[in-house]
Design a protein around this motif. Structure first.
Motif, short mmCIF file in Angstrom:
data_model
loop_
_atom_site.label_atom_id
_atom_site.label_comp_id
_atom_site.label_asym_id
_atom_site.label_seq_id
_atom_site.Cartn_x
_atom_site.Cartn_y
_atom_site.Cartn_z
N MET A 42 0.84 -1.20 0.00
CA MET A 42 0.00 0.00 0.00
C MET A 42 0.88 1.25 0.00
O MET A 42 1.76 1.38 0.84
CB MET A 42 -0.89 -0.01 1.24
CG MET A 42 -1.96 1.06 1.20
SD MET A 42 -2.84 1.21 2.79
CE MET A 42 -1.64 2.12 3.76
N THR A 43 0.64 2.14 -0.96
CA THR A 43 1.44 3.37 -1.00
C THR A 43 0.79 4.41 -0.10
O THR A 43 -0.42 4.62 -0.15
CB THR A 43 1.51 3.92 -2.44
OG1 THR A 43 1.77 2.83 -3.31
CG2 THR A 43 2.58 4.96 -2.56
N LEU A 44 1.61 5.03 0.71
CA LEU A 44 1.10 6.07 1.61
C LEU A 44 0.88 7.36 0.83
O LEU A 44 1.58 7.64 -0.14
CB LEU A 44 2.12 6.33 2.72
CG LEU A 44 2.29 5.22 3.75
CD1 LEU A 44 3.50 5.54 4.65
CD2 LEU A 44 1.04 5.07 4.59
N GLU A 45 -0.07 8.16 1.29
CA GLU A 45 -0.19 9.52 0.77
C GLU A 45 1.08 10.26 1.17
O GLU A 45 1.75 9.89 2.14
CB GLU A 45 -1.36 10.23 1.45
CG GLU A 45 -2.72 9.85 0.94
CD GLU A 45 -3.78 10.67 1.67
OE1 GLU A 45 -4.34 11.58 1.05
OE2 GLU A 45 -4.01 10.39 2.86
N PRO A 46 1.39 11.37 0.47
CA PRO A 46 2.60 12.12 0.84
C PRO A 46 2.57 12.52 2.31
O PRO A 46 1.51 12.84 2.86
CB PRO A 46 2.54 13.35 -0.07
CG PRO A 46 1.69 12.93 -1.22
CD PRO A 46 0.70 11.95 -0.68
N PHE A 47 3.74 12.52 2.93
CA PHE A 47 3.84 12.85 4.35
C PHE A 47 3.23 14.22 4.65
O PHE A 47 2.52 14.39 5.66
CB PHE A 47 5.31 12.83 4.79
CG PHE A 47 5.51 13.28 6.21
CD1 PHE A 47 5.11 12.48 7.27
CD2 PHE A 47 6.08 14.52 6.47
CE1 PHE A 47 5.29 12.91 8.59
CE2 PHE A 47 6.26 14.95 7.80
CZ PHE A 47 5.86 14.15 8.84
N GLY A 48 3.49 15.21 3.80
CA GLY A 48 2.97 16.56 4.06
C GLY A 48 1.44 16.56 4.13
O GLY A 48 0.85 17.27 4.95
N THR A 49 0.81 15.77 3.28
CA THR A 49 -0.65 15.66 3.30
C THR A 49 -1.11 15.00 4.60
O THR A 49 -2.05 15.47 5.26
CB THR A 49 -1.12 14.80 2.10
OG1 THR A 49 -0.59 15.36 0.91
CG2 THR A 49 -2.64 14.71 2.03
N ARG A 50 -0.42 13.93 4.98
CA ARG A 50 -0.82 13.21 6.19
C ARG A 50 -0.56 14.06 7.44
O ARG A 50 -1.35 14.05 8.38
CB ARG A 50 -0.05 11.88 6.27
CG ARG A 50 -0.40 10.94 5.11
CD ARG A 50 0.19 9.56 5.27
NE ARG A 50 1.63 9.49 5.17
CZ ARG A 50 2.44 8.94 6.09
NH1 ARG A 50 1.93 8.42 7.18
NH2 ARG A 50 3.74 8.90 5.90
N LEU A 51 0.54 14.80 7.41
CA LEU A 51 0.86 15.63 8.58
C LEU A 51 -0.15 16.77 8.72
O LEU A 51 -0.62 17.05 9.82
CB LEU A 51 2.29 16.19 8.46
CG LEU A 51 2.71 17.14 9.58
CD1 LEU A 51 2.68 16.45 10.96
CD2 LEU A 51 4.11 17.70 9.31
N GLY A 58 5.14 23.64 -5.19
CA GLY A 58 3.96 23.09 -5.85
C GLY A 58 3.18 22.07 -5.03
O GLY A 58 2.09 21.65 -5.42
N ALA A 59 3.72 21.64 -3.90
CA ALA A 59 3.02 20.64 -3.09
C ALA A 59 1.83 21.27 -2.37
O ALA A 59 1.89 22.41 -1.93
CB ALA A 59 3.97 20.02 -2.07
N ALA A 60 0.75 20.54 -2.25
CA ALA A 60 -0.42 21.01 -1.51
C ALA A 60 -1.01 19.83 -0.74
O ALA A 60 -1.00 18.71 -1.25
CB ALA A 60 -1.47 21.58 -2.47
N PRO A 61 -1.50 20.03 0.49
CA PRO A 61 -1.56 21.29 1.23
C PRO A 61 -0.21 21.77 1.73
O PRO A 61 -0.05 22.95 2.04
CB PRO A 61 -2.48 20.97 2.42
CG PRO A 61 -2.28 19.49 2.64
CD PRO A 61 -2.06 18.91 1.27
N MET A 62 0.76 20.89 1.84
CA MET A 62 2.13 21.34 2.09
C MET A 62 3.08 20.21 1.73
O MET A 62 2.68 19.05 1.61
CB MET A 62 2.34 21.79 3.55
CG MET A 62 2.47 20.71 4.58
SD MET A 62 2.89 21.48 6.19
CE MET A 62 2.31 20.20 7.28
N ASN A 110 6.82 26.23 2.49
CA ASN A 110 5.71 25.34 2.08
C ASN A 110 5.91 23.93 2.64
O ASN A 110 5.60 22.93 2.00
CB ASN A 110 5.57 25.30 0.56
CG ASN A 110 4.29 24.58 0.13
OD1 ASN A 110 3.27 24.64 0.82
ND2 ASN A 110 4.33 23.87 -1.01
N GLY A 111 6.43 23.88 3.85
CA GLY A 111 6.64 22.59 4.52
C GLY A 111 6.64 22.81 6.01
O GLY A 111 6.63 23.95 6.49
N PRO A 112 6.64 21.71 6.76
CA PRO A 112 6.55 21.82 8.21
C PRO A 112 7.83 22.32 8.86
O PRO A 112 8.93 22.08 8.37
CB PRO A 112 6.26 20.37 8.64
CG PRO A 112 6.81 19.52 7.54
CD PRO A 112 6.68 20.31 6.28
#
Ligand SMILES: O=C(O)c1cc(=O)[nH]c(=O)n1[C@@H]1O[C@H](COP(=O)(O)O)[C@@H](O)[C@H]1O
Length: 288
Positions: A1-10, A189-193, A218-220
Motif C-alpha cells: 500500500m502506498t502512503l499519501e505524501p507525508f505533508g498531506t498526512r501531517l 507546488g506541493a499542496a496542502p504542504m 511550504n513545509g513543516p
C-alpha cells in the motif's frame, strides 16, 4: 500500500489533533524519576507508557533514537515496537536520528527509516545537512517514493548552533537560509504542504532575523525547545510570524516529567496542546 505524501498526512493530523509533537526521550534521569531501573526493562516500561498515554491523541511522536541505541540491540527492539505501536494507534512517528553522511551511506540511513520494508520504518526522520544538502538526496528521493518525510536541521535550538548555521556563504546568504532555500525548492507546488521540513528552534527569538531566515518553505517547521529548554508556546508567534501555522512544536521532558501516571501525561500534553492552539490562533492571520 502506498502512503499519501507525508505533508498531506501531517497537515491532516495537525488539523485533527493539533500540531503538538511529543518526544520520547528516555533519559536515565527520567527513568529514575519514574521509579524505573536504568536497563532494558525500565526502557521498555517507559516507552510503552508514553505510547499508551499519547499515541491516540497527539499528531506526532518523536522517539529520540540515541536513548534506545545506548541499550544496544535490545534497545533497538524496544524502539521498533514503539514505532509500530504508535503508528497503529494513529500517531505519525518522526524518528529523531539526525543522520548525515556521504550520499552512498546516506542511502542506507534512508533505507533504515524510510523504506516500508524496514523494521524501523517511520513516517519521517531528522537529518543533518552538515555534509552538504546534496548528500541528503537519497533520503529526499526515497521519502518522495514512500510517502514519508525528512526534517533537515536548519536553525537548531541550542546556542552552539549559530557558529555553523549563521555562517555566511560567499554569495552573502547564511548556511541556515541556504538550507531553507533548498527546502522551499523541494516543496514547490506541493499542496496542502510539502513533505520536507526544517528544524527551527522555538528558543531562537530574534536570532532568526540575524540568520536572514525566510521560513516560508511550504513545509513543516519542527520547533523543539518548548518546556525544558525555556521556550513557551506563547513564543511561537513571535519567533515564527506568519509561518506559525506550519509549526510542529516539540516538547519532550516538559511532558515526560509528569509520568509515569498515564492520566498526568495526558493532562500535561493536553495543556501544551491548548497553549499551542491559542498561540497559533493569536499569531496566524492566515490560519485555516
Ligand atoms: O531535531 C530535534 O528534534 C531537535 C533539534 C533541535 O534543534 N533541538 C532539540 O532539542 N531537538 C531534540 O528535541 C528534543 C528536545 O527535548 P526537551 O528539551 O526535553 O523538550 C530532544 O530530543 C532533542 O534532541
Amino acid at each position: 500500500m502506498t502512503l499519501e505524501p507525508f505533508g498531506t498526512r501531517l497537515r491532516r493530523a495537525m488539523d485533527e489533533r493539533g500540531p503538538l509533537c511529543v518526544g520520547i526521550d528516555p533519559h536515565a534521569s527520567l527513568l529514575a524519576d519514574w521509579g524505573l531501573s536504568d536497563d532494558i526493562v525500565g526502557l521498555e516500561r517507559f516507552t510503552h507508557t508514553v505510547v499508551e498515554a499519547l499515541a491516540d491523541r497527539v499528531a506526532v511522536l518523536k522517539p529520540q533514537s540515541a536513548f534506545f541505541e545506548r541499550f544496544g540491540s535490545r534497545g533497538i527492539a524496544v524502539l521498533e515496537r514503539a514505532v509500530a505501536d504508535a503508528r497503529e494507534a494513529g500517531a505519525l512517528v518522526l524518528m529523531d536520528a539526525k543522520r548525515g553522511d556521504i550520499g552512498s551511506t546516506m542511502a542506507a540511513y534512508a533505507a533504515t527509516y524510510l523504506d516500508p520494508a524496514s523494521p524501523l520504518f517511520s513516517d519521517a526522520v531528522t537529518v543533518s545537512p552538515y555534509l552538504g544538502y546534496g548528500s541528503l538526496r537519497p533520503a529526499l528521493d526515497l521519502a518522495r517514493e514512500s510517502g514519508t518525510g525528512v526534517f533537515v536541521l536548519a536553525l537548531t535550538s541550542n546556542p552552539e548552533g549559530a557558529e555553523v548555521q549563521h555562517a555566511v556563504r560567499a554569495g552573502g546568504a547564511s548556511v541556515a537560509a541556504t538550507m531553507l532555500d533548498h527546502l522551499r525548492a523541494e516543496n514547490a507546488g506541493a499542496a496542502p504542504m510539502g513533505s520536507y521540513g526544517a528544524v527551527v528552534g522555538a528558543t531562537l527569538g530574534d536570532s532568526l532575523a540575524a540568520a536572514g531566515a525566510d521560513l516560508a518553505i511550504n513545509g513543516p517547521l519542527l520547533a523543539p525547545g518548548i518546556g525544558a529548554q525555556g521556550a513557551t508556546a506563547a513564543d511561537l508567534p513571535k519567533v515564527f510570524g506568519a509561518a506559525v501555522r506550519d509549526v510542529v512544536p516539540n516538547v519532550s521532558r516538559g511532558v515526560l516529567r509528569h509520568g509515569p501516571d498515564v492520566a498526568a501525561l495526558r493532562e500535561s500534553a493536553g495543556r501544551f496542546a491548548d497553549e499551542v492552539r491559542a498561540a497559533v490562533e493569536s499569531g496566524g492571520p492566515t490560519a485555516g
